[in-house]
Design an enzyme around this catalytic site. Structure first.
Site, PDB file in Angstrom:
ATOM      1  N   HIS A  17       0.845  -1.203   0.000  1.00 17.14           N
ATOM      2  CA  HIS A  17       0.000   0.000   0.000  1.00 17.14           C
ATOM      3  C   HIS A  17       0.885   1.260   0.000  1.00 17.14           C
ATOM      4  O   HIS A  17       0.607   2.216  -0.727  1.00 17.14           O
ATOM      5  CB  HIS A  17      -0.866   0.062   1.265  1.00 17.14           C
ATOM      6  CG  HIS A  17      -1.918  -1.005   1.387  1.00 17.14           C
ATOM      7  ND1 HIS A  17      -1.948  -1.900   2.418  1.00 17.14           N
ATOM      8  CD2 HIS A  17      -3.009  -1.285   0.627  1.00 17.14           C
ATOM      9  CE1 HIS A  17      -3.010  -2.699   2.305  1.00 17.14           C
ATOM     10  NE2 HIS A  17      -3.667  -2.349   1.212  1.00 17.14           N
ATOM     11  N   LYS A  41     -17.092  -7.359   5.482  1.00 17.97           N
ATOM     12  CA  LYS A  41     -15.849  -8.038   5.866  1.00 17.97           C
ATOM     13  C   LYS A  41     -15.706  -7.935   7.381  1.00 17.97           C
ATOM     14  O   LYS A  41     -16.215  -6.997   7.988  1.00 17.97           O
ATOM     15  CB  LYS A  41     -14.645  -7.346   5.220  1.00 17.97           C
ATOM     16  CG  LYS A  41     -14.538  -7.589   3.726  1.00 17.97           C
ATOM     17  CD  LYS A  41     -13.192  -7.124   3.197  1.00 17.97           C
ATOM     18  CE  LYS A  41     -13.083  -7.338   1.705  1.00 17.97           C
ATOM     19  NZ  LYS A  41     -11.833  -6.840   1.145  1.00 17.97           N
ATOM     20  N   ARG A  93      -1.633  -5.861  -8.942  1.00 18.62           N
ATOM     21  CA  ARG A  93      -0.469  -6.718  -8.682  1.00 18.62           C
ATOM     22  C   ARG A  93      -0.305  -7.790  -9.732  1.00 18.62           C
ATOM     23  O   ARG A  93       0.760  -8.022 -10.257  1.00 18.62           O
ATOM     24  CB  ARG A  93      -0.599  -7.383  -7.307  1.00 18.62           C
ATOM     25  CG  ARG A  93      -0.365  -6.451  -6.172  1.00 18.62           C
ATOM     26  CD  ARG A  93      -0.998  -6.963  -4.914  1.00 18.62           C
ATOM     27  NE  ARG A  93      -2.441  -6.901  -5.002  1.00 18.62           N
ATOM     28  CZ  ARG A  93      -3.257  -7.112  -4.008  1.00 18.62           C
ATOM     29  NH1 ARG A  93      -2.783  -7.448  -2.832  1.00 18.62           N
ATOM     30  NH2 ARG A  93      -4.553  -7.005  -4.165  1.00 18.62           N
ATOM     31  N   SER A 131      -2.738  -7.929   2.632  1.00 13.79           N
ATOM     32  CA  SER A 131      -2.914  -7.894   4.085  1.00 13.79           C
ATOM     33  C   SER A 131      -3.224  -9.286   4.634  1.00 13.79           C
ATOM     34  O   SER A 131      -2.778  -9.633   5.731  1.00 13.79           O
ATOM     35  CB  SER A 131      -4.042  -6.926   4.448  1.00 13.79           C
ATOM     36  OG  SER A 131      -3.771  -5.644   3.962  1.00 13.79           O
TER      37      SER A 131
HETATM   38  P1  ADP Z   1      -9.714  -3.861  -0.825  1.00 13.22           P
HETATM   39  O1  ADP Z   1     -10.582  -4.639   0.125  1.00 13.22           O
HETATM   40  O2  ADP Z   1     -10.366  -2.621  -1.365  1.00 13.22           O
HETATM   41  O3  ADP Z   1      -9.071  -4.697  -1.911  1.00 13.22           O
HETATM   42  P2  ADP Z   1      -7.026  -3.651   0.263  1.00 13.22           P
HETATM   43  O4  ADP Z   1      -6.558  -2.923   1.485  1.00 13.22           O
HETATM   44  O5  ADP Z   1      -6.774  -5.115   0.205  1.00 13.22           O
HETATM   45  O6  ADP Z   1      -8.558  -3.299   0.118  1.00 13.22           O
HETATM   46  O7  ADP Z   1      -6.374  -3.002  -1.024  1.00 13.22           O
HETATM   47  C1  ADP Z   1      -6.556  -1.651  -1.331  1.00 13.22           C
HETATM   48  C2  ADP Z   1      -5.872  -1.351  -2.655  1.00 13.22           C
HETATM   49  O8  ADP Z   1      -4.470  -1.520  -2.496  1.00 13.22           O
HETATM   50  C3  ADP Z   1      -6.288  -2.278  -3.798  1.00 13.22           C
HETATM   51  O9  ADP Z   1      -6.303  -1.540  -4.988  1.00 13.22           O
HETATM   52  C4  ADP Z   1      -5.181  -3.297  -3.821  1.00 13.22           C
HETATM   53  O10 ADP Z   1      -5.019  -3.836  -5.117  1.00 13.22           O
HETATM   54  C5  ADP Z   1      -3.998  -2.448  -3.434  1.00 13.22           C
HETATM   55  N1  ADP Z   1      -2.952  -3.258  -2.839  1.00 13.22           N
HETATM   56  C6  ADP Z   1      -2.988  -4.047  -1.751  1.00 13.22           C
HETATM   57  N2  ADP Z   1      -1.809  -4.654  -1.537  1.00 13.22           N
HETATM   58  C7  ADP Z   1      -0.989  -4.239  -2.534  1.00 13.22           C
HETATM   59  C8  ADP Z   1       0.348  -4.533  -2.926  1.00 13.22           C
HETATM   60  N3  ADP Z   1       1.088  -5.404  -2.266  1.00 13.22           N
HETATM   61  N4  ADP Z   1       0.824  -3.924  -4.001  1.00 13.22           N
HETATM   62  C9  ADP Z   1       0.055  -3.083  -4.715  1.00 13.22           C
HETATM   63  N5  ADP Z   1      -1.203  -2.766  -4.443  1.00 13.22           N
HETATM   64  C10 ADP Z   1      -1.727  -3.341  -3.366  1.00 13.22           C
END
Ligand code: ADP
Length: 163
Positions: A17, A41, A93, A131
């Site tokens: 992030h 969630k 990703r 996460s």
């Molecule tokens: P959501 O439930 O909206 O997917 P996340 O916190 O999992 O929430 O992810 C928020 C955003 O950050 C999404 O666009 C996700 O693709 C991106 N994201 C999460 N982890 C990574 C990572 N390791 N690299 C790049 N983008 C990421």
């Protein structure tokens, strides 16, 4: 002055992030990191904890924009519009992210023509990171120091030592 919102669950924030925030800060002058309350969630960290971890994690971040942290519940395009944002940032990703993200982006465009979804690719080191996997490794006592800032690592340790 261009504003973007970066929505997500951030349960908890990871270096993936933070990589996206750094990249987005080169394109926008203000970024609102928007924590989804997501009643569907069941997050490990409540909204207050997630916000605090984001705020503590961005203090040392190299960034070129004004960063704000907020929460939202409901339609993300409405939140974006209300905050005068011209873009929604999402991280991409792998192919596995693509289908869902494309659907969301097209739907959001239908709902609000003038807000673009901007996809940014993280550094290769973070392409497999999310996460959930960090929580899983932490719950099993694995070393997560390469994936999350120290404050997040400490909070995860505290959560799992209570369980
Ligand atoms: P959501 O439930 O909206 O997917 P996340 O916190 O999992 O929430 O992810 C928020 C955003 O950050 C999404 O666009 C996700 O693709 C991106 N994201 C999460 N982890 C990574 C990572 N390791 N690299 C790049 N983008 C990421």
């Amino acid at each position: 002055m261009k504003t973007a919102i970066y929505p997500g669950t951030f349960d908890p924030i990871t270096y993936g992030h933070l990589d996206i925030i750094t990249r987005a800060s080169r394109l926008f002058s203000k970024i609102i990191i928007t924590v989804a309350l997501n009643p569907s969630k069941t997050p490990l960290f409540n909204a207050e904890e997630r916000i605090k971890l984001i705020e503590e994690s961005i203090t040392d971040l190299q960034h070129e924009a004004t960063l704000k942290v907020a929460t939202f519940d409901g339609l993300i395009v409405k939140f974006a519009k209300k905050n005068n944002a011209s873009a929604i940032i999402r991280g991409l990703r792998a192919i596995s992210d693509f289908e869902y993200e494309l659907q969301m982006a097209l739907m959001n465009r239908r709902l609000q023509q003038d807000i673009a979804t901007v996809f940014l690719m993280p550094h290769e080191n973070y392409t497999y990171l999310n996460s959930s996997i960090v929580k899983e490794v932490a719950s099993l006592g694995g070393d997560i120091s390469n994936f999350v800032p120290t404050v997040v690592e400490a909070s995860l340790k505290a959560k799992f030592s209570k369980k």
